[in-house]
Design an enzyme around this catalytic site. Structure first.
Site, PDB file in Angstrom:
ATOM      1  N   ASP A  58       0.846  -1.201   0.000  1.00  0.00           N
ATOM      2  CA  ASP A  58       0.000   0.000   0.000  1.00  0.00           C
ATOM      3  C   ASP A  58       0.883   1.254   0.000  1.00  0.00           C
ATOM      4  OD1 ASP A  58       0.871  -0.186   2.598  1.00  0.00           O
ATOM      5  OD2 ASP A  58      -1.085   0.117   3.520  1.00  0.00           O
ATOM      6  N   SER A  59       2.206   1.059   0.082  1.00  0.00           N
ATOM      7  CA  SER A  59       3.134   2.179  -0.105  1.00  0.00           C
ATOM      8  C   SER A  59       2.969   2.788  -1.491  1.00  0.00           C
ATOM      9  CB  SER A  59       4.588   1.724   0.102  1.00  0.00           C
ATOM     10  OG  SER A  59       4.863   0.595  -0.701  1.00  0.00           O
ATOM     11  N   ASP A  97      -1.201  -6.104  -0.577  1.00  0.00           N
ATOM     12  CA  ASP A  97      -1.421  -5.448   0.717  1.00  0.00           C
ATOM     13  C   ASP A  97      -2.880  -5.046   0.847  1.00  0.00           C
ATOM     14  OD1 ASP A  97       0.092  -4.881   2.912  1.00  0.00           O
ATOM     15  OD2 ASP A  97       1.139  -3.168   2.032  1.00  0.00           O
ATOM     16  N   LYS A 127      -1.612  -9.386   2.668  1.00  0.00           N
ATOM     17  CA  LYS A 127      -0.908  -8.945   3.886  1.00  0.00           C
ATOM     18  C   LYS A 127      -1.757  -7.911   4.608  1.00  0.00           C
ATOM     19  CE  LYS A 127       2.909  -6.107   3.793  1.00  0.00           C
ATOM     20  NZ  LYS A 127       2.443  -4.942   4.609  1.00  0.00           N
ATOM     21  N   GLU A 129      -1.916  -5.491   8.487  1.00  0.00           N
ATOM     22  CA  GLU A 129      -1.119  -4.986   9.605  1.00  0.00           C
ATOM     23  C   GLU A 129      -1.762  -5.332  10.948  1.00  0.00           C
ATOM     24  OE1 GLU A 129      -0.267  -0.803   9.046  1.00  0.00           O
ATOM     25  OE2 GLU A 129       0.642  -1.161   7.069  1.00  0.00           O
ATOM     26  N   GLU A 196       8.723  -4.469  10.840  1.00  0.00           N
ATOM     27  CA  GLU A 196       9.151  -3.160  10.347  1.00  0.00           C
ATOM     28  C   GLU A 196       9.537  -2.224  11.489  1.00  0.00           C
ATOM     29  OE1 GLU A 196       6.587  -1.234   7.478  1.00  0.00           O
ATOM     30  OE2 GLU A 196       7.776   0.612   7.526  1.00  0.00           O
TER      31      GLU A 196
HETATM   32  O1  KIV Z   1       3.504  -1.182   1.677  1.00  0.00           O
HETATM   33  C1  KIV Z   1       4.674  -1.592   1.726  1.00  0.00           C
HETATM   34  O2  KIV Z   1       5.514  -1.285   0.889  1.00  0.00           O
HETATM   35  C2  KIV Z   1       5.023  -2.466   2.832  1.00  0.00           C
HETATM   36  C3  KIV Z   1       6.471  -2.765   3.034  1.00  0.00           C
HETATM   37  C4  KIV Z   1       7.140  -1.599   3.606  1.00  0.00           C
HETATM   38  C5  KIV Z   1       6.686  -3.994   3.811  1.00  0.00           C
HETATM   39  O3  KIV Z   1       4.183  -2.879   3.555  1.00  0.00           O
END
Ligand code: KIV
Length: 300
Positions: A58-59, A97, A127, A129, A196
């Site tokens: 989600d980055s 994510d 994934k 959190e 992280e």
């Molecule tokens: O969204 C992302 O890029 C991440 C990584 C930093 C693990 O979750």
């Protein structure tokens, strides 16, 4: 765009990475590699370089869409990128994510959203959190046949609760909570867990404690593997990198130089050259010359 095809089927040697092969890698002390990718071209390059896992993080909210943080990105925006990455990845394990708001409200929504990533996006793992308090939800998603990855420590979707992006697990109470989170994820059966922004010593303890592979980002070298954001690796973020980032290339410089050179060549009529131009077939050229000569002769 160029008329040379870039997409379509491609042959690529190498073994398919699976959630089972990740566990083997941990067992055999073979480090696991993971990078983010958000589009077809970068996904294909990362996969062809032999990286084990590709994460559509989600980055992408910041790196691709220019949002301030990860909170704004939606399921539909994420899916759009997951589908593009799917077309570029063959051997790596593909992880999507779950964006903020897609799994926090209720379990039914979370399972439906996770299933969209699998069904529509072709993701192999989702994934999300959080640790201990997400364990029941994670079990329910796994029950729906969807492998889940955990993410603990500095969890960017909690930026407002944490009061900024701060290293976590720096006192005994916080370390104890992180250990509980890691054990809860391990017991829930996650495919791997991202650690992280936590001290190296704490990440090492977690990695020793759990049988699930740990993938670190700003969590030191003892993790079972490492993940970095593609744009961090290549200097494409427009800001000072975090302490843990190692820049392996300067794509910003390369792109800027190339764009400036193109601009200069067009302005000075150096581009395109005759070799970069299409030409008429000889017989058409001859016929055209004849027509033009006739027109000139007739004074038109
Ligand atoms: O969204 C992302 O890029 C991440 C990584 C930093 C693990 O979750």
């Amino acid at each position: 765009m160029s008329i040379t095809p870039i997409g379509g089927a491609f042959d690529r040697p190498g073994r398919k990475v699976t959630t089972a092969s990740l566990r083997d890698q941990k067992l055999h002390h073979q480090k696991i590699t993971c990078l983010t990718a958000y589009d077809y071209a970068s996904a294909r390059l990362v996969d062809e370089a032999g990286i084990d896992m590709v994460l559509v993080g989600d980055s992408l909210a910041q790196t691709m869409l220019g949002y301030e943080n990860t909170l704004s990105v939606t399921m539909d925006e994420m899916l759009h990128h997951v589908k593009a990455v799917r077309r570029g990845v063959k051997n790596a394990l593909l992880i999507a994510d779950m964006p903020y708001g897609s799994y926090q409200v209720d379990a039914k929504d979370a399972i439906l959203n996770a299933a969209r990533f699998v069904k529509e996006g072709g993701a192999e793992v989702v994934k999300l959190e959080g640790g201990e308090r997400r364990a029941d939800l994670i079990r329910r998603i796994i029950d729906a046949e969807i492998p889940v990855a955990g993410h603990i420590g500095l969890t960017p979707q909690s930026v407002n609760v944490m009061g900024g992006y701060k290293v976590q697990g720096k006192n005994l109470g916080a370390i104890e909570q992180l250990m509980r989170d890691a054990v809860a994820l391990d017991r829930a059966g996650v495919a791997f867990m991202v650690l992280e922004g936590i001290p190296r010593e704490v990440a090492a303890m977690i990695t020793n404690e759990v049988s699930t592979p740990t993938i670190g980002i700003g969590a030191g070298p003892e993790c079972d593997g490492q993940v970095l954001v593609f744009h961090d690796l290549l200097n494409l973020t427009f800001h000072t990198p975090a302490k843990f980032v190692r820049r392996y290339g300067d794509a910003a410089a390369l792109i800027t130089e190339s764009v400036q050179a193109f601009r200069a060549d067009v302005k000075s009529q150096q581009y395109p050259s005759d070799e970069e131009s299409y030409h008429l077939p000889m017989d058409t050229r001859t016929a055209l010359d004849t027509v033009l000569a006739r027109k000139r002769a007739m004074g038109r």
